[in-house]
Scaffold this active site. Structure first.
Site, mmCIF file in Angstrom:
data_model
loop_
_atom_site.group_PDB
_atom_site.id
_atom_site.type_symbol
_atom_site.label_atom_id
_atom_site.label_comp_id
_atom_site.label_asym_id
_atom_site.label_seq_id
_atom_site.Cartn_x
_atom_site.Cartn_y
_atom_site.Cartn_z
ATOM 1 C CE LYS A 92 50.597 45.894 8.463
ATOM 2 N NZ LYS A 92 49.545 46.553 7.931
ATOM 3 C CD GLU A 136 64.026 49.317 1.271
ATOM 4 O OE1 GLU A 136 63.819 50.558 1.620
ATOM 5 O OE2 GLU A 136 62.532 49.119 0.201
ATOM 6 C CB CYS A 192 62.208 54.239 0.466
ATOM 7 S SG CYS A 192 62.340 52.469 -0.528
ATOM 8 C CD GLU A 208 61.637 58.568 2.998
ATOM 9 O OE1 GLU A 208 61.111 57.624 4.400
ATOM 10 O OE2 GLU A 208 61.447 57.633 1.928
HETATM 11 P P1 ADP Z 1 53.992 54.912 6.158
HETATM 12 O O1 ADP Z 1 54.836 55.847 6.467
HETATM 13 O O2 ADP Z 1 54.730 54.827 4.296
HETATM 14 O O3 ADP Z 1 53.161 54.540 5.740
HETATM 15 P P2 ADP Z 1 54.540 53.133 7.679
HETATM 16 O O4 ADP Z 1 56.204 52.965 8.403
HETATM 17 O O5 ADP Z 1 53.216 53.483 8.862
HETATM 18 O O6 ADP Z 1 54.698 53.246 6.331
HETATM 19 O O7 ADP Z 1 53.836 51.520 7.256
HETATM 20 C C1 ADP Z 1 54.184 50.334 6.891
HETATM 21 C C2 ADP Z 1 53.489 49.030 7.374
HETATM 22 O O8 ADP Z 1 53.340 48.937 8.265
HETATM 23 C C3 ADP Z 1 52.476 48.567 7.201
HETATM 24 O O9 ADP Z 1 52.218 47.691 6.879
HETATM 25 C C4 ADP Z 1 51.698 49.484 8.194
HETATM 26 O O10 ADP Z 1 50.369 48.254 8.980
HETATM 27 C C5 ADP Z 1 52.945 49.000 9.451
HETATM 28 N N1 ADP Z 1 53.021 49.613 10.389
HETATM 29 C C6 ADP Z 1 53.103 50.255 10.970
HETATM 30 N N2 ADP Z 1 52.906 50.868 12.522
HETATM 31 C C7 ADP Z 1 53.532 49.585 13.102
HETATM 32 C C8 ADP Z 1 53.672 48.434 14.126
HETATM 33 N N3 ADP Z 1 53.659 50.011 15.077
HETATM 34 N N4 ADP Z 1 54.343 48.057 14.470
HETATM 35 C C9 ADP Z 1 54.152 46.798 13.236
HETATM 36 N N5 ADP Z 1 53.535 47.302 11.958
HETATM 37 C C10 ADP Z 1 54.003 48.583 11.645
#
Ligand code: ADP
Length: 500
Positions: free
Chosen positions: A198, A273, A307, A404
């Site tokens: 995804k 990560e 990161c 961060e």
């Molecule tokens: P950032 O803060 O860098 O936007 P995120 O950690 O929010 O990164 O998102 C990284 C990935 O995790 C994206 O593909 C996002 O769609 C996915 N994601 C966000 N929330 C969830 C969740 N509750 N369960 C699974 N995947 C998630």
């Protein structure tokens, strides 16, 4: 409709974004079950690039079923290691042939500099698929000298088999979309796993383009499924799915914690990560002609959306004025603008949400008394451009130092004596990267073992290589990407014992 801004896109990219993009399930490009799409945007203008099929629980179910079948009964698991290698080499070659298109698509969807995308993101992605393509025929277990003290006289042969974990759900972020795709696919495919990937909702395009190349490379259907969608829907469904054996995630520590908790219900293997607040430490003997531009690129590369960005800069009192002045000159000299023009070294942040977050942190730093030495503002009135920003005279209690930011904002802290360094460097919940800038090898020998982080760079920062494991200590996660160690988290070890 589309955001062509003033740049002329190549014909391949124009074709790719000329109609809504579908998702890849079981070797077919399909619409979402709900029929819903979501839009992806050009961060330089805020305009819509193209609509993309929006995956949700039902799409994830279909993708997992396809991956399960390809793993349990499909040709993937029965192919020989060298046949799997050939598929992967073909994919790497196709990525290389399409490298310019991938770079342009990445610059359009993420906002980043197109030349840097070509040289770094896409090149390392290609190299990594190729590096991993060499592994399938070299994954080996071991023979074990067994004693079995309670079976006197019996003879045993003991050995281990290395076997793929199974169906892997891979959830990736938007900061290096194609590279993260390669980091995840490489070891999964090399080890013989099948995948449901995804991509981040902000940047689905290069993963979908790579999906087309995967089909062209001749991977059997269902081996790689790519389902774009949101985290709380598609991502959560993937994490909770009972037929998924492992989740590999790159993203924020906050979301990583949600995923680890959700994955616990079905006791999935997980690798994480996560975020960082990496120190860049200039020692009193450092060569400043190297350390100043190095510290600048440690934070400003990819607009700080890295990161392991060097977001806490430690400078000795004696060099503080000189370093801060030099850094400000670098920051003020960087050309700001669309990533489609390779001369622009500061490009937009990925989204409005990210823009608001970073601007909020800059305000918080100002309110808590940091000096705004350079930047601090928005650039232009369209797109998500933030000036490269230096916050001077910061301290450990400030929110900007503790959290961060994930933007082009560095917090400079003074220190008095080298003996303080390990404590200052480790004064964070994170442990992803760190850099030391020095000409004295004895400093390196003394300080490196005391730093609690997965990477330590000396006289450089953010250097990543296909052969070098990358991953965090502490709340930056566990499990490694890249290097041979990336394979380990996709392999089970089976002990076999034969009695004669
Ligand atoms: P950032 O803060 O860098 O936007 P995120 O950690 O929010 O990164 O998102 C990284 C990935 O995790 C994206 O593909 C996002 O769609 C996915 N994601 C966000 N929330 C969830 C969740 N509750 N369960 C699974 N995947 C998630």
């Amino acid at each position: 409709m589309t955001s062509m801004n003033q740049y002329k896109l190549s014909e391949k990219v124009r074709n790719f974004i000329s109609s809504p993009r579908k998702m890849l399930i079981n070797g077919q490009w399909v619409n979402s079950v709900s029929g819903k799409n979501f839009n992806t945007h050009d961060p330089a203008t805020g305009d819509v690039i193209v609509a993309v099929a929006e995956g949700d629980k039902e799409d994830i179910n279909r993708a997992v079923a396809a991956a399960r079948k390809a793993f349990d009964d499909g040709p993937w698991s029965s192919m020989t290691p060298t046949e799997r290698e050939r598929c992967m080499y073909r994919l790497a070659d196709l990525m290389e042939q399409n490298a310019d298109t991938l770079s342009e698509l990445e610059a359009l969807d993420n906002g980043k500099n197109v030349a840097i995308a070509r040289a770094v993101d896409i090149q390392v992605a290609i190299d990594y698929i190729r590096y991993m393509a060499g592994w399938p025929s070299k994954i080996m277990g071991s023979t074990l000298p067994l004693s079995v003290p309670y079976a006197p006289g019996a003879k045993f042969l003991g050995y281990t088999l290395k076997e793929p974990v199974g169906v892997v759900g891979q959830i990736i972020p938007w900061n290096f979309p194609a590279l993260m795709c390669a980091w995840k696919l490489g070891p999964a495919l090399a080890s013989g796993c099948t995948v449901v990937l995804k991509p981040a909702e902000e940047t689905p395009l290069t993963a979908l383009y790579i999906g087309e190349l995967i089909c062209e490379a001749g991977f059997p259907e269902g081996v790689v499924n790519i389902v774009p969608g949101y985290g709380h829907t598609a991502g959560a469904a993937l994490t909770a799915h009972k037929d998924v054996d492992k989740i590999a995630f790159t993203g924020s520590t906050e979301v990583g914690k949600i995923i680890v908790k959700a994955a616990a219900d079905t006791m999935k293997n997980v690798s994480m990560e996560l975020g960082g607040k990496s120190p860049a430490i200039i020692l009193p003997d450092a060569d400043l002609s190297v350390a100043i531009p190095g510290a600048a690129s440690a934070i400003f590369f990819n607009q700080g959306q890295v990161c392991c960005a060097g977001s806490r800069l430690f400078v000795p009192d004696s060099l503080y004025d000189q370093v801060v002045k030099g850094l400000a000159e670098v920051a003020n000299g960087m050309k700001i603008g669309s990533g489609l023009n390779p001369e622009n070294m500061v490009n937009p942040l990925v989204s409005q949400i990210q823009f608001d977050r970073v601007m909020g942190y800059i305000e918080s730093g100002r309110a808590e008394g940091a000096d705004i030495v350079a930047g601090g503002g928005r650039r232009g009135d369209k797109g998500y451009f933030v000036e490269p920003t230096i916050l001077g005279n910061t301290n450990r209690d400030m929110k900007v130092v503790r959290e961060e930011i994930f933007g082009p904002v560095v917090c400079v802290q003074r220190y008095k004596d080298v003996s303080e360094i390990p404590k200052l460097a480790n004064d964070t919940i994170y442990g992803l990267g760190a850099s030391i800038w020095t000409r004295d090898i004895s400093n390196v020998v003394k300080i490196v073992p005391k730093i609690r982080s997965g990477s330590v760079w000396v006289n450089c920062h953010n250097v990543l290589d296909v052969a070098m494991p990358f991953g965090g200590y502490k709340q930056s996660g566990f499990g490694k990407d890249m290097g041979k160690e990336a394979l380990d988290s996709y392999l089970e070890t089976k002990s076999v014992c034969i009695m004669s």
